[in-house]
Motif scaffolding. Structure first.
Motif: not given
Length: 435
Positions: A318-344
């Motif tokens: 799983t870790g080998l499939k994960v590639t975090l691109t620090l300069d990809d706003p779309a990826q961080w938008a998905v992470f942030g929005l998904a986290s907020l919607v999950t918690l809420a």
């Protein structure tokens, strides 16, 4: 200088993957910060291209070159099969009898509210960030898969967290486990529908049948899946009951009983894979089909080896499939929005209905903070959807990070909710408690 032999490489990988997370959790103080599953997932991600691959590319190339991953892939598959089986084994339908309408209402709401919110977010993301969708996903299919990912609660991981917090014997802890069990059952029904939808699209891809052909393919897969569940309940479960009674009359799982159990598990996984659904679903069905009086003995024989020895291999891949691109706003938008919607979604879908059915605000909030727990179940669902072409690799990476984050927040949020007390004494309960 020649590299290590295949046997030596596998042994080094195994030593690193099994011992590393456990030492961090047990001796490095990790158990005071997060449950072990979070440490294992983070350890797997750290060994992937996002961290080790950047810091030490030569070492990463030696340890995790594509040719060296074949043995790990087989072990990872077995890990997921056994974990899904154990999850099904943890589900006891008797736990839901006599709970009343209040329990059913909160359990259903805790899954459906975040799933619907996640589906709405997924529909918007499919239009705003098309690169997040997988190669086989329509906007509707992506929204359905994304919604399921948001709605997941991991029953075994929640049990581990409750055990670490001393809440397994607490009424709130037992309620949370019951809600999570219903969540897991609903999860597999929803996954069955999404996989049937995906299989129908694939089965009609390029054909002349058009939408009618796709609909027929989806219906066929779904009917085969429900037929298999029916056969399991009506025929396989009684057969397993008689077989295990014969080979383990005293209730102890000897060698023959273990082989019978594992054979049933692997056969069930093979059947669902054959009819177009995922092998994980078959493993889960096998777990639910096991006679309940043997459940504790089976868990005693299989659970520790599966979770401590096999699962680290799954986390690594799983870790080998994960590639975090620090300069990809779309990826961080998905992470942030998904986290907020999950918690809420999880907190609103659990805490408010629990309060309406008679729970005090502190207990309702504790229930709400426990249900966002994701852990391994989320990673399995994400892996299934990635392999099915519903999610892209970038979306998969963002959602794995979301799963780790909300799972790590479960303990501190629950402790904080447990400390809160209303300023005034609560009045009359708002509804029957169903307890």
């Amino acid at each position: 200088m020649a590299g290590p032999s295949p046997a030596l490489l596998f042994l080094l990988q195994s030593l690193l993957l099994i011992g590393g997370p456990f030492l961090l959790w047990r001796l490095g103080g990790g158990r005071h910060v997060a449950p072990m599953v979070v440490i294992q997932i983070l350890f797997g991600v750290a060994l992937g291209p996002s961290l080790l691959g950047r810091l030490a590319p030569d070492l990463w190339g030696v340890l995790f070159a594509p040719a060296a991953l074949a043995p790990l892939s087989g072990l990872a598959l077995m890990a997921v099969v056994f974990f899904a089986f154990l999850t099904g084994l943890h589900l006891d339908p008797a736990e839901f009898r006599g709970r009343g309408g209040a329990f059913a209402a909160v359990a259903l709401s805790s899954m459906l509210v975040p799933t619907l919110l996640g589906g709405a977010l997924g529909w918007w993301l499919a239009g705003a960030f098309p690169a997040m969708t997988g190669p086989r996903a329509t906007p509707g299919l992506f929204a359905a898969g994304f919604g399921i990912c948001v709605g997941v609660t991991a029953l075994p991981v929640l049990g581990a967290i409750l055990r670490e917090m001393g809440l397994l014997g607490d009424r709130v802890g037992r309620l949370a486990l019951g809600y999570a069990a219903v969540n897991d059952a609903l999860l597999w029904l929803l996954i069955t529908a999404v996989l049937a939808w995906t299989a129908g699209d694939g089965g009609a891809g390029g054909g002349a049948g058009g939408d009618g052909g796709k609909g027929w393919a989806v219906a066929t897969v779904a009917l085969l899946g429900f037929a298999y569940v029916g056969v399991t309940v009506l025929a396989v479960r009684p057969l397993l009951d008689r077989l295990l009674e014969r080979v383990a009359p005293d209730g102890r799982m000897g060698d023959t009983a273990v082989v019978v159990t594992c054979a049933a598990l692997l056969a069930s996984a093979a059947v669902t894979e054959l009819i177009g659904l995922h092998y994980i679903l078959g493993a889960f069905i096998a777990g639910t089909a096991m006679p309940r009086r043997f459940a504790a003995a089976i868990l005693d024989r299989l659970e520790h080896f599966s979770t401590l020895i096999l699962l680290p291999f799954f986390f690594t891949l799983t870790g080998l499939k994960v590639t975090l691109t620090l300069d990809d706003p779309a990826q961080w938008a998905v992470f942030g929005l998904a986290s907020l919607v999950t918690l809420a979604g999880k907190m609103a879908g659990t805490a408010w209905p629990a309060r309406l059915t008679g729970e005090s605000w502190p207990d309702a909030l504790r229930l709400g903070t426990l249900m966002p727990c994701k852990g391994l179940m989320e990673v399995i669902v994400l892996t299934v959807l990635l392999e099915a072409g519903v999610l892209s690799g970038s979306c998969f990476s963002a959602m794995v990070l979301m799963a780790v984050t909300v799972t790590a927040l479960t303990q501190p949020m629950t402790r904080l909710a447990g400390r809160w007390r209303p300023a005034k004494t609560e009045g009359v309960a708002l509804g029957g408690s169903g307890r």
